[in-house]
Write an enzyme that holds these catalytic residues in place. Sequence first.
Site, PDB file in Angstrom:
ATOM      1  N   GLU A 164      15.679 -89.077 -55.218  1.00 41.64           N
ATOM      2  CA  GLU A 164      16.167 -88.628 -56.527  1.00 41.64           C
ATOM      3  C   GLU A 164      16.811 -87.245 -56.506  1.00 41.64           C
ATOM      4  OE1 GLU A 164      12.872 -89.018 -59.247  1.00 41.64           O
ATOM      5  OE2 GLU A 164      13.034 -91.189 -59.254  1.00 41.64           O
ATOM      6  N   GLU A 371      11.148 -97.654 -56.958  1.00 41.91           N
ATOM      7  CA  GLU A 371      10.121 -97.193 -57.899  1.00 41.91           C
ATOM      8  C   GLU A 371      10.346 -97.894 -59.229  1.00 41.91           C
ATOM      9  OE1 GLU A 371       9.350 -92.989 -58.422  1.00 41.91           O
ATOM     10  OE2 GLU A 371       9.853 -92.583 -56.324  1.00 41.91           O
TER      11      GLU A 371
HETATM   12  C1  BG6 Z   1       9.688 -90.473 -60.001  1.00 43.54           C
HETATM   13  C2  BG6 Z   1       9.266 -89.691 -58.781  1.00 43.54           C
HETATM   14  O1  BG6 Z   1      10.797 -89.900 -60.580  1.00 43.54           O
HETATM   15  O2  BG6 Z   1       8.751 -90.535 -61.033  1.00 43.54           O
HETATM   16  C3  BG6 Z   1       7.787 -89.797 -58.454  1.00 43.54           C
HETATM   17  O3  BG6 Z   1      10.027 -90.092 -57.672  1.00 43.54           O
HETATM   18  C4  BG6 Z   1       6.986 -89.620 -59.730  1.00 43.54           C
HETATM   19  O4  BG6 Z   1       7.456 -88.833 -57.489  1.00 43.54           O
HETATM   20  C5  BG6 Z   1       7.389 -90.739 -60.674  1.00 43.54           C
HETATM   21  O5  BG6 Z   1       5.597 -89.625 -59.535  1.00 43.54           O
HETATM   22  C6  BG6 Z   1       6.583 -90.768 -61.956  1.00 43.54           C
HETATM   23  O6  BG6 Z   1       6.638 -89.546 -62.618  1.00 43.54           O
HETATM   24  P1  BG6 Z   1       5.325 -88.847 -63.090  1.00 43.54           P
HETATM   25  O7  BG6 Z   1       5.762 -87.540 -63.640  1.00 43.54           O
HETATM   26  O8  BG6 Z   1       4.748 -89.719 -64.130  1.00 43.54           O
HETATM   27  O9  BG6 Z   1       4.457 -88.734 -61.900  1.00 43.54           O
END
Ligand code: BG6
Length: 471
Positions: A164, A371
Amino acid sequence: MNKQFPENFLWGASSSAFQIEGGWEEDGKGKTVADFNSFKRSHLQADSKVASDFYHRYKEDIALMKEMGLKIYRFSISWARIIPKGDGDINQKGIDFYNNVIDCMLEHGIIPFITLYHFDLPYALVEKYNGWESRECAFAFERYAKVCFEAFGDRVKYWQVHNEQNLMIRVDERMNISEEDPLKADRMRAQMDYHMFLAHALAVKACHAIVTDGKIGPAVSSTCTYAHSNKPEDVWAAKMNDWFKTNYCLDIHFTGEYPGYYMRYLKERNIVPVMEEGDKEILKGAKMDYIALNYYRTLCARYLPADEEHPVGSRICRTNEVDFDQYGYFRDEKNPNLTASEYGAQIDPMGLRIVLNEYYQRYRLPLIVTENGLGTADVLTEDKKVHDDYRIEYLRGHIEACALAIEDGVELMGYSPWSVMDLLSSHQGFKKRYGFIYVNRDDHDLKGLERIKKDSYYWYKNVIKTNGEVL
Ligand code: BG6
């Protein structure tokens, strides 16, 4: 539904080093920007010191992954474990750790899918030259990438460069930007972004040169923005939001050039990064093999004209209601047609089908979702169960969207949701959980760090076993 997933579809689950490993200074590892940021919040929530303790429990965790049936595990290598100072000596113990993890995965029939850099720049490089602000950082990264390709490339064929970049660059804390003057901060940001593009291209080239049959690409934070109304200005705001947040980045990876609208913005603000002769060839010559995308939610944009109170490029616009910091005239609205998670993410499987189609039509490269997931508090019952039907529902909708995109003709290689097990959320510690496996700890009480399979674990296991038939 459905039979749309190809036989060799890469069902997976994801994590990142600082969020899962712990062992933050063990066996010679250097401190990272991610550690540093998490320590600032240690009094409020968990930090990266122990996280999910994967560093010590990887064998047990990989056995659980195998039992779930994962075909791939997408995880990241900590640059500072391999080269503690970022550009200095190589730490053999760091290499040994990842060799052990990779070998253990392969013994269990799981394909490693590795990200080189997931928010955790070695802190020593910040001290040395403010990290990505210096051109040197791109070459330090190239060296680190080469060390990884040489050490692990005989067994690891799938690589991602930065996680990202397009999102990270806008988060001051991740980039270590503390400059107060908005123009100076944005100049620094633009230069850092450029150096990361250079680093990306150098790593892509090195991978192709060193790793036989290696495949490498970026992992972008995908953006799908709807217009708040059918007013042309709102439609423009929505498009610009997607172009400025994600598409510019993919375009630069793809063509080696800044798109016109982006260069115009940089020129108008007089923040065009310094580029050296010969860079163009490097950027143009690095061909990504696939695109990995992270997808959680959609946005909804309303046009907000720049005015005295909201001048173009002003930090004033970086408030809760304005989710754009470059032109400063996009108001992020609630979408009345969607429900949101308790943390405000607007849940929208259809948006995933949209971005998959859009990216595939633009670039004609294989895609993989690295993700996607629902972050929320889970309840551990007295008999040690976690009934996370809300997570199953979220994942089911998004997997269906993947199946529909495949029917639309998208070449989708795999789906690897966030996260394989509970881990350190970037801002909410262990209160916000995404995993298939519950890690029994609180923010400040490590308890036993016991691993407990959630209902979603059994459900996803079946999805994989039937190649998506039990949706
Ligand atoms: C993504 C990241 O953007 O979001 C992760 O690559 C991150 O590292 C995930 O954990 C979820 O975001 P958060 O803030 O809920 O942990």
